[in-house]
Design a protein around this motif. Structure first.
Motif, PDB file in Angstrom:
ATOM      1  N   SER A  31       0.828  -1.203   0.000  1.00 53.60           N
ATOM      2  CA  SER A  31       0.000   0.000   0.000  1.00 53.60           C
ATOM      3  C   SER A  31       0.866   1.258   0.000  1.00 53.60           C
ATOM      4  O   SER A  31       0.593   2.218  -0.733  1.00 53.60           O
ATOM      5  CB  SER A  31      -0.926  -0.005   1.219  1.00 53.60           C
ATOM      6  N   LEU A  32       1.924   1.273   0.819  1.00 55.88           N
ATOM      7  CA  LEU A  32       2.825   2.428   0.845  1.00 55.88           C
ATOM      8  C   LEU A  32       3.517   2.617  -0.500  1.00 55.88           C
ATOM      9  O   LEU A  32       3.659   3.742  -0.995  1.00 55.88           O
ATOM     10  CB  LEU A  32       3.868   2.252   1.953  1.00 55.88           C
ATOM     11  N   LEU A  33       3.949   1.514  -1.098  1.00 58.90           N
ATOM     12  CA  LEU A  33       4.587   1.591  -2.419  1.00 58.90           C
ATOM     13  C   LEU A  33       3.611   2.153  -3.440  1.00 58.90           C
ATOM     14  O   LEU A  33       3.962   3.036  -4.235  1.00 58.90           O
ATOM     15  CB  LEU A  33       5.069   0.202  -2.840  1.00 58.90           C
ATOM     16  N   ASN A  34       2.397   1.657  -3.416  1.00 53.22           N
ATOM     17  CA  ASN A  34       1.383   2.151  -4.354  1.00 53.22           C
ATOM     18  C   ASN A  34       1.124   3.639  -4.166  1.00 53.22           C
ATOM     19  O   ASN A  34       0.955   4.381  -5.139  1.00 53.22           O
ATOM     20  CB  ASN A  34       0.073   1.372  -4.182  1.00 53.22           C
ATOM     21  N   ASP A  35       1.099   4.100  -2.899  1.00 52.73           N
ATOM     22  CA  ASP A  35       0.852   5.517  -2.627  1.00 52.73           C
ATOM     23  C   ASP A  35       1.952   6.393  -3.226  1.00 52.73           C
ATOM     24  O   ASP A  35       1.675   7.416  -3.856  1.00 52.73           O
ATOM     25  CB  ASP A  35       0.766   5.764  -1.118  1.00 52.73           C
ATOM     26  N   VAL A  36       3.202   6.002  -3.010  1.00 52.91           N
ATOM     27  CA  VAL A  36       4.318   6.797  -3.534  1.00 52.91           C
ATOM     28  C   VAL A  36       4.287   6.834  -5.061  1.00 52.91           C
ATOM     29  O   VAL A  36       4.455   7.884  -5.685  1.00 52.91           O
ATOM     30  CB  VAL A  36       5.663   6.228  -3.034  1.00 52.91           C
ATOM     31  N   LEU A  37       4.044   5.697  -5.682  1.00 53.81           N
ATOM     32  CA  LEU A  37       4.006   5.639  -7.146  1.00 53.81           C
ATOM     33  C   LEU A  37       2.804   6.396  -7.690  1.00 53.81           C
ATOM     34  O   LEU A  37       2.907   7.091  -8.708  1.00 53.81           O
ATOM     35  CB  LEU A  37       3.974   4.178  -7.605  1.00 53.81           C
ATOM     36  N   PHE A  78      -4.516  18.178   2.700  1.00 51.86           N
ATOM     37  CA  PHE A  78      -4.522  17.569   1.372  1.00 51.86           C
ATOM     38  C   PHE A  78      -3.151  17.649   0.702  1.00 51.86           C
ATOM     39  O   PHE A  78      -2.993  17.248  -0.446  1.00 51.86           O
ATOM     40  CB  PHE A  78      -5.565  18.238   0.477  1.00 51.86           C
ATOM     41  N   LYS A  79      -2.154  18.170   1.436  1.00 46.27           N
ATOM     42  CA  LYS A  79      -0.801  18.244   0.886  1.00 46.27           C
ATOM     43  C   LYS A  79      -0.063  16.951   1.213  1.00 46.27           C
ATOM     44  O   LYS A  79      -0.240  16.374   2.291  1.00 46.27           O
ATOM     45  CB  LYS A  79      -0.046  19.439   1.471  1.00 46.27           C
ATOM     46  N   PRO A  80       0.807  16.482   0.296  1.00 46.91           N
ATOM     47  CA  PRO A  80       1.546  15.239   0.546  1.00 46.91           C
ATOM     48  C   PRO A  80       2.404  15.329   1.801  1.00 46.91           C
ATOM     49  O   PRO A  80       2.973  16.381   2.114  1.00 46.91           O
ATOM     50  CB  PRO A  80       2.426  15.103  -0.710  1.00 46.91           C
ATOM     51  N   PHE A  81       2.471  14.213   2.522  1.00 46.43           N
ATOM     52  CA  PHE A  81       3.325  14.028   3.702  1.00 46.43           C
ATOM     53  C   PHE A  81       2.891  14.888   4.898  1.00 46.43           C
ATOM     54  O   PHE A  81       3.628  15.044   5.852  1.00 46.43           O
ATOM     55  CB  PHE A  81       4.798  14.318   3.372  1.00 46.43           C
ATOM     56  N   GLU A  82       1.670  15.447   4.847  1.00 43.36           N
ATOM     57  CA  GLU A  82       1.168  16.238   5.973  1.00 43.36           C
ATOM     58  C   GLU A  82       0.299  15.360   6.866  1.00 43.36           C
ATOM     59  O   GLU A  82      -0.551  14.614   6.387  1.00 43.36           O
ATOM     60  CB  GLU A  82       0.343  17.433   5.474  1.00 43.36           C
ATOM     61  N   GLN A  83       0.527  15.437   8.171  1.00 39.17           N
ATOM     62  CA  GLN A  83      -0.327  14.766   9.144  1.00 39.17           C
ATOM     63  C   GLN A  83      -0.605  15.726  10.298  1.00 39.17           C
ATOM     64  O   GLN A  83       0.174  16.646  10.550  1.00 39.17           O
ATOM     65  CB  GLN A  83       0.347  13.497   9.689  1.00 39.17           C
ATOM     66  N   VAL A  84      -1.706  15.504  10.973  1.00 39.94           N
ATOM     67  CA  VAL A  84      -2.059  16.378  12.093  1.00 39.94           C
ATOM     68  C   VAL A  84      -1.304  15.879  13.323  1.00 39.94           C
ATOM     69  O   VAL A  84      -1.868  15.268  14.224  1.00 39.94           O
ATOM     70  CB  VAL A  84      -3.587  16.371  12.321  1.00 39.94           C
ATOM     71  N   GLU A 104      -0.137   5.276  11.885  1.00 39.43           N
ATOM     72  CA  GLU A 104       0.752   4.903  10.800  1.00 39.43           C
ATOM     73  C   GLU A 104       0.445   5.705   9.544  1.00 39.43           C
ATOM     74  O   GLU A 104      -0.545   6.408   9.460  1.00 39.43           O
ATOM     75  CB  GLU A 104       0.601   3.408  10.484  1.00 39.43           C
ATOM     76  N   GLY A 105       1.319   5.544   8.546  1.00 39.63           N
ATOM     77  CA  GLY A 105       1.069   6.142   7.245  1.00 39.63           C
ATOM     78  C   GLY A 105       2.099   7.187   6.895  1.00 39.63           C
ATOM     79  O   GLY A 105       2.783   7.746   7.757  1.00 39.63           O
ATOM     80  N   ALA A 106       2.202   7.454   5.593  1.00 40.84           N
ATOM     81  CA  ALA A 106       3.165   8.428   5.100  1.00 40.84           C
ATOM     82  C   ALA A 106       2.528   9.787   4.875  1.00 40.84           C
ATOM     83  O   ALA A 106       3.172  10.702   4.401  1.00 40.84           O
ATOM     84  CB  ALA A 106       3.786   7.914   3.791  1.00 40.84           C
ATOM     85  N   GLY A 107       1.245   9.945   5.208  1.00 39.97           N
ATOM     86  CA  GLY A 107       0.582  11.211   4.985  1.00 39.97           C
ATOM     87  C   GLY A 107       0.266  11.466   3.527  1.00 39.97           C
ATOM     88  O   GLY A 107       0.221  12.620   3.090  1.00 39.97           O
ATOM     89  N   LEU A 108       0.046  10.400   2.771  1.00 43.87           N
ATOM     90  CA  LEU A 108      -0.220  10.549   1.334  1.00 43.87           C
ATOM     91  C   LEU A 108      -1.673  10.286   0.966  1.00 43.87           C
ATOM     92  O   LEU A 108      -2.114  10.672  -0.110  1.00 43.87           O
ATOM     93  CB  LEU A 108       0.674   9.583   0.540  1.00 43.87           C
ATOM     94  N   GLY A 109      -2.408   9.615   1.856  1.00 44.61           N
ATOM     95  CA  GLY A 109      -3.743   9.143   1.497  1.00 44.61           C
ATOM     96  C   GLY A 109      -4.683  10.228   1.037  1.00 44.61           C
ATOM     97  O   GLY A 109      -5.312  10.128  -0.018  1.00 44.61           O
TER      98      GLY A 109
END
Length: 649
Positions: free
Chosen positions: A200-206, A318-324, A333-338
């Motif tokens: 899932s993380l790989l798919n998000d980055v790609l 809604f910006k990449p790699f942003e988390q609260v 968890e997560g890269a803040g990409l969803g």
């Protein structure tokens, strides 16, 4: 021109007359709006070295430079890839010389007597403007080259990471399906869940990279909305229940029975948003509301009673790699990409993702997608059915056919072969394009379908497919790739492939593909085989007693008479006797001889004798050709393999 100021200009003067140098310097200093930094060279080699450095914005080049001419410097400079614009200076007018200088690459040709004139200033301005345009062109080419390099890197990264993940996920799923491993299924589930998380993380980055490069492709298809939402409800109902939350999907209007959307991407959007809602809600509820508005757009709202989002952070989520980070726990968890990916995907679908939230009370994420609906579209109420459609997610078990898997990774070879074997079809392996072409050339009518990896040593999938089509073979070929980009499927189909599967290959997609290209087994065919095989007699030559007994049992189940031999010597005794055999099924490795050598020996005595070699590896094509065997079966030999031999006889 320097980056500090547009008026700063670095000028190289190549001139062997000091008086002309002083004259030029004085005039350049008198020109308004420019600050000329003049460097003077009078020697040929020094001048060339200075030009080759490409540190100057402009070069003024004297035509007569001692024993050499400015033309020779001009030609040599262009040969050395000098990008500095050059204006040729001369003491007298000469139309022929003017033409030669321009052909050699000079920007202009100016008389020394014109230094100080409007024409000279205009010539300098034009040369500098062309310099700026050239720099912009080179920068654009550099950026395009960087983008292509990044695309190649991502394609390579995708292939390299998806290949091991394919094996990890595939074999874990196989182990999870085995009843005798019930005691280790919790550990296998942990491996499976973490592997899916990595994927899932790989798919998000790609996905994010594809979106940024406008390189993401939507695959629109007909989707049963009720089934789609039922699956989504089943997926999250248990996750919400584990946290003590209620979860429901509600329709505020009648909904279309079928919609044309990218099912995978819509599911990805909703999973991202619902997953976040459950993650950041510790008590209360999470619900999804769906409605069809007057503009025939499907509206979704995901509402939760969670912790909410501070107002100052709403614009950033809604910006990449942003988390609260300030209001979430370190366990999140997560890269803040969803959300960034979801927002971009919704935009591709003709909608917009919006959010409203109150800190401590909850959040609401809403979006709509445009639908392509016909006037006669059936509208119906939503009826959630949590019973999972096993037929959609499992492999068919009644297929008949022979498949060639062209793949260089041994783990994926075994995985694909195992999955295909569960359908009733059989599969052979080729490790690269060269081997595949040799196999298909030897057996042009044996295979019903080919799965072909695109990235292989010696000969890749694209070149193999082109060669295969040029040879006249028209059997269906499915491309396997871990680096699918926008337009990849169309490009491959235009090349001659029939379809494409992305790695890791999902079981439902593989099953759907196999059902499309292979026929289900028919009882009439089995009956035909049984009746046709009443008088067939096989000689099975195998030194392993267990394997020999198993082959005998399988063949007897098909009403085939079986005579067995455990060595080359015993085989010779049988074939020199009075009994005739419809085929000899012979192991390649016998204790007293090579099966291929024995086959060659038998063929030399009886050219019409049908011989099948059983092997645990693909024999060398040259050895097969020399032995003149009629067919090769790769171990483990299945009942389908034997039925194929029987049918051919």
């Amino acid at each position: 021109m320097t980056k500090g100021s547009l008026s700063d200009v670095n000028v190289l003067l190549i001139e062997d007359d000091e008086d002309d140098y002083v004259l030029t310097l004085d005039y350049l200093e008198s020109i308004a709006n420019f600050n000329f930094n003049l460097v003077w060279h009078s020697q040929y080699n020094q001048a060339l070295e200075a030009l080759e450095s490409n540190e100057y914005d402009l070069c003024l080049l004297d035509y007569q430079l001692g024993p050499k001419t400015g033309l020779s410097i001009l030609k040599e400079a262009k040969a050395r890839d000098v990008h500095t614009p050059i204006i040729m200076l001369t003491g007298q007018s000469d139309a022929v010389l003017d033409d030669e200088a321009l052909k050699a690459g000079a920007e202009d040709f100016v008389l020394k007597s014109e230094i100080g004139s409007v024409r000279f200033i205009r010539s300098i301005r034009y040369a500098l403007a062309r310099k700026e345009l050239e720099l912009e062109r080179l920068e654009r080419l550099r950026v395009e080259s960087d983008i292509r390099a990044k695309d190649r890197f991502l394609a390579h990264l995708s292939h390299e990471l998806r290949t091991p993940l394919t094996s990890i996920l595939g074999y874990t799923n196989l182990l999870l399906s085995r009843q005798e491993l019930e005691n280790v299924k919790p550990e296998l589930s942990i491996i499976n869940n973490n592997s899916e998380h990595l994927l899932s993380l790989l798919n998000d980055v790609l996905d994010l990279s594809k979106i940024n490069e406008n390189n993401l492709q939507l695959n629109v298809e007909d989707v049963c909305l009720n089934s789609f939402l039922s699956d989504l409800h089943s997926l999250f109902k248990m996750a919400a229940a584990k946290k003590g939350l209620s979860f429901n999907i509600e329709a505020k209007t009648l909904l279309p029975k079928n919609v044309r959307v990218d099912k995978t991407r819509l599911k990805q959007i909703l999973i991202n948003i619902i997953y976040n809602a459950i993650k950041f809600t510790s008590s209360g509820f999470v619900k999804v509301e769906i409605a069809l508005n007057e503009s025939s757009k499907l509206e979704f709202k995901v509402i939760d009673s969670g912790i909410g989002i501070p107002q100052e952070k709403l614009k950033r989520i809604f910006k990449p790699f942003e988390q609260v980070q300030n209001v979430t726990t370190r366990s999140d968890e997560g890269a803040g990409l969803g959300l960034a990916i979801s927002s971009a995907l919704i935009a591709l679908m003709g909608g917009k993702l919006e959010v409203s939230s109150t800190l401590g009370e909850g959040s609401e994420f809403g979006f709509f997608i445009a639908l392509d609906m016909a006037d006669e579209t059936t509208l119906e109420p939503l009826r959630l059915n949590d019973a999972k459609n096993d037929e959609e997610d499992s492999l068919p078990s009644d297929l008949n056919g022979h498949i060639l898997i062209v793949e260089d990774m041994s783990e994926i070879q075994m995985l694909m072969r195992t999955l295909i074997g569960q359908t009733g079809a059989t599969a052979d392996i080729a490790s690269d394009g060269v081997e595949a072409l040799e196999t298909l050339k030897r057996n042009p009518d044996k295979y019903d379908l080919v799965f072909m990896d695109l990235h292989m040593p010696r000969m890749d999938g694209r070149d193999t497919l082109v060669t295969l089509r040029q040879s006249g073979l028209e059997l269906p070929v499915i491309a396997l790739t871990a680096a699918a980009q926008k337009g990849t499927k169309e490009e491959l189909i235009a090349l001659g492939f029939n379809d494409m599967l992305s790695k890791p290959v999902s079981v439902p997609e593989l099953g759907h593909c196999l059902k499309n290209y292979l026929n289900a087994q028919q009882n009439s065919e089995v009956t035909h085989i049984d009746s046709a095989s009443d008088e067939l007699t096989f000689l099975v030559v195998e030194d392993d007693a267990d394997a020999r007994n198993l082959l005998e049992l399988l063949l007897n189940s098909q009403q085939v008479n079986v005579v067995t031999a455990d060595s080359a010597q015993a085989c010779r005794q049988h074939i020199n006797g009075k009994q005739k055999f419809d085929t000899i099924l012979m192991d390649i490795g016998l204790p007293d001889a090579s099966g291929l050598s024995l086959a060659k020996e038998i063929k030399s005595q009886n050219r019409e004798q049908h011989i099948v070699i059983a092997s645990g590896f693909d024999p060398e094509p040259e050895m097969l050709a020399e032995s003149q065997v009629d067919d090769v079966l790769l171990k483990p030999i299945t009942l389908i393999d034997l039925q194929t031999i029987i049918e051919s006889l």
